[in-house]
Design an enzyme around this catalytic site. Structure first.
Site, PDB file in Angstrom:
ATOM      1  CE  LYS A 237      -1.636   2.108   3.542  1.00  0.00           C
ATOM      2  NZ  LYS A 237      -2.301   2.513   4.804  1.00  0.00           N
ATOM      3  CG  ASP A 255      -7.298   3.580   1.966  1.00  0.00           C
ATOM      4  OD1 ASP A 255      -8.212   3.088   1.285  1.00  0.00           O
ATOM      5  OD2 ASP A 255      -7.216   4.797   2.208  1.00  0.00           O
TER       6      ASP A 255
END
Length: 366
Positions: A237, A255
């Site tokens: 991420k 996320d």
């Protein structure tokens, strides 16, 4: 003498006849009385019989009336109970339409019947509509270079971008380069980043990645995902955020907001971030990945909230299979909007020039 005797006999005979006649007359009178009495008796009996029949009829009628009343009462009672049951049966359905349901990864029945091609078309249409709503979508972390973005992204775990943006000015003023941060005093570093939470673990990650950048990459942030994920505290991420926004390399940032919305949208059922990333990457062209991430995250923070999404104010509600999980009343839904959509400051202290909202205020006391 003979004549006198005859006269006596004749008189006796007359008397006897008279007596017989009287007896006959008396019998005849008695017979007449009996004859008269019998019809009267019959009439009385008939009257009694009629009275008895009338009583029987009245009793039967009374019984029928009572039975009819009982039946009518029973029907009314049954009728009054039946609507209550129907109302009770319908009540949950009405509540389901007006009460927010809990978020779930399981698609609705209509979505299960949707073909793969139809889903891809719907997903791309939703992305185009989000682009019209958020043409100014951007990363909501303040940064001036790849190193600042890398550090800010690491600090953003388990906190808001706003709190990170309020914390990093003092941090980067003290440690502007990887070399400076690698030589930082751990206690002072912890104190600077304390407002972001989990400051000891985050300080350890910042020291580790700064040292790795200094020793392995000549103090420069690498532009490859394979290299970025080798740095302490950096996962896919974080790597995709840095690559997409500092190097222009397309990437999908999964996320909390992104994962929640793509499941609500019915684009995927996966919960593992890497599997979510892989499935979403198959739906959209690579050139859309970075901006798609920003648009979905923007929508999740402003409209499609975790606990109570503003369905009544959602611009893509007509394509969303989860419509109805949140507030449907338009006026009430508008009150749930956040940041610039709700007339409130954004998360960045230094937002882009095209941002239509207000800058966020600095952290009090700093």
């Amino acid at each position: 003498m003979r004549k006198a005797t005859a006269r006596k006999k004749s008189a006796a005979t007359v008397a006897t006849g008279t007596s017989a006649a009287k007896k006959t007359t008396a019998k005849t009178a008695a017979a007449k009385k009996a004859a008269v009495a019998k019809p009267a008796a019959k009439k009385t009996a008939a009257k009694k019989t009629t009275a008895g029949d009338t009583t029987v009829k009245k009793t039967a009628a009374a019984k029928k009336t009572a039975a009819a009343k009982t039946t009518a009462t029973a029907k009314k009672t049954a009728a009054s109970k039946t609507p209550a049951k129907k109302t009770a049966a319908k009540a949950p359905a009405k509540t389901a339409r007006t009460t927010p349901a809990k978020a779930t990864a399981t698609p609705t029945r209509a979505l299960k019947d949707e073909s793969r091609t139809a889903m891809v078309r719907r997903a791309r249409r939703m992305n185009r509509e989000l682009a019209e709503v958020y043409p100014y979508a951007h990363p909501e972390l303040d940064f001036r270079n790849s190193f600042e973005l890398l550090c800010a992204t690491v600090l953003s775990a388990q906190t808001t971008d706003l709190r990170v943006n309020q914390t990093t000015p003092a941090l980067f003023a003290a440690y502007p380069t990887p070399e400076d941060m690698a030589a930082a005093d751990p206690e002072r570093l912890e104190e600077l980043i304390r407002p972001t939470g989990f400051f000891r673990a985050k300080a350890k990650s910042l020291l580790g990645l700064s040292t790795a950048l200094r020793d392995r990459f000549d103090g420069e942030v690498p532009g490859r995902l394979e290299d970025l994920v080798t740095l302490p505290g950096v996962g896919r991420k974080t790597a995709n955020v840095v690559l997409g926004n500092a190097f222009g390399v397309p990437g999908i940032t999964v996320d909390t907001h992104f994962g929640r919305l793509v499941r609500r949208f019915g684009w995927t059922e996966q919960t593992d971030p890497e599997k979510v990333e892989a499935e979403i990457a198959e739906i959209f062209p690579k050139s859309e990945w970075t901006m798609l991430s920003h648009r979905v995250v923007f929508h999740g923070r402003r409209v499609c909230h975790s606990r109570k999404p503003a369905c009544g104010a959602c611009p893509i509600a007509h394509d969303c299979p989860s419509y109805g999980e949140g507030e449907l009343d338009p006026e009430k839904a508008k009150k749930l909007l956040k940041y610039e959509m709700g007339g409130q400051p954004g998360q960045r202290l230094r937002p882009p020039a095209d941002y239509p909202g207000q800058p966020a205020p600095p952290l009090a006391g700093r």
